[in-house]
Write an enzyme that holds these catalytic residues in place. Structure first.
Site: not given
Length: 314
Positions: A152, A233, A257, A262, A281, A283
């Site tokens: 990534i 993370r 994000d 969560e 979140h 992504g």
């Protein structure tokens, strides 16, 4: 066979794969459950499909689900599943493929949204506020610090180059050879990268050595005009230190994000700080990725049922 799909927030799981081929009782749960409510919903389920780390499959949960035989997770890595507890109970754990493209794209959505002040300007436009009230920052000629130059991070770096940015990278195990192969200069230390960067973006696996990597001291090394972006993370960053740095204006803003808990609590300060651009979140949340997740989840269940499980974890 009873199969429960957890945390199907958008209510799309059933439409993105052929669950009917399993000839099973499939229950898709759109709300987030925990504690006794979760155990009650999973009662009698032989198969549970989980979405990344939304609902942890802990030893305590496993011990309260005597009928559970198979756990399927999206992606091939899920740190919130207790693989040892599952193994002890004879529970198979399988994964699916996952594309790295969506988090790369979201990273750049956050970067661009931050530096061009998209949210406040769009809000003013919609609400009849001032016409042009902010000055955006320029990316061309600015420095992008990429912390973690894996699959990534290297793609994020390539897009930064396309914007005309200078790129510098660092990670605990990044070598000159790997950095050179990616065409990116390697910073000698995290401190050097933070001090040199106008935008810092995090792309590391969370581990004992990376947890809390960005704390008060590290945030203090960043330029007051710099932005921090984290689509990796939450545990990589000391959240309390980040909130304090944002409140004090020690950095210009943060694009986030991922969060320690969560869904993020409604009264959490990250929800109200004006220099935070936050997404829930997202992504990996794209139609293509979800179609892969649920299609391969069906394949995993069918293969397990046939006695030949595939994509087994642990």
């Amino acid at each position: 066979m009873r199969c429960v799909i957890l945390d199907d927030y958008q209510g799309v799981a059933r439409g993105l794969a052929d669950w009917s081929s399993l000839e099973a009782d499939v229950d898709a749960v759109t709300e987030h459950l925990d504690g006794d409510a979760l155990v009650e919903r999973l009662a009698g389920a032989e198969v549970v499909v989980v979405m990344r780390e939304r609902t942890p499959v802990t030893r305590e949960l496993v011990e309260r689900l005597p009928d559970l035989r198979l756990v399927v997770t999206s992606g091939m890595r899920n740190a919130s599943i207790d693989l040892a507890a599952c193994a002890e109970r004879g529970i198979t754990v399988c994964g699916t493929a996952s594309s790295s493209t969506p988090p790369v794209e979201l990273t750049w959505a956050l970067v661009l949204g931050l530096v061009r002040r998209v949210v406040p300007e769009a809000t003013a436009f919609r609400e009849g506020g001032p016409w042009q009230s902010t000055l955006g920052a320029d990316l061309a000629g600015a420095t992008l610090g990429v912390v973690g130059l894996g699959k990534i991070g290297s793609r994020v770096a390539a897009i930064g180059r396309a914007f005309g940015m200078e790129i510098v990278a660092w990670s605990p195990h990044l070598t000159d050879e790997r950095a050179e192969a990616a065409g990116v200069p390697r910073a000698r230390s995290l401190t050097e990268l933070l001090a040199a960067s106008d935008v810092v973006t995090l792309h590391l696996v969370l581990s004992g050595s990376t947890r809390g990597l960005i704390g008060a001291a590290e945030l203090g090394e960043m330029r007051r005009s710099a932005y921090l972006v984290n689509t990796s993370r939450a545990g990589l960053v000391d959240t309390d230190a980040l909130v304090e740095a944002l409140r004090a204006g020690r950095i210009a803003g943060a694009g986030l994000d991922v969060y320690d808990v969560e869904p993020l609590l409604a009264d959490h300060p990250l929800r109200s700080l004006p220099t935070v651009l936050g997404t829930p979140h997202l992504g990996y949340v794209t139609e293509g990725n979800y179609r892969t997740y649920f299609t391969e989840a069906v394949e995993d269940i069918a293969a397990w049922r046939a006695g030949e499980p595939v994509r087994v974890l642990g």
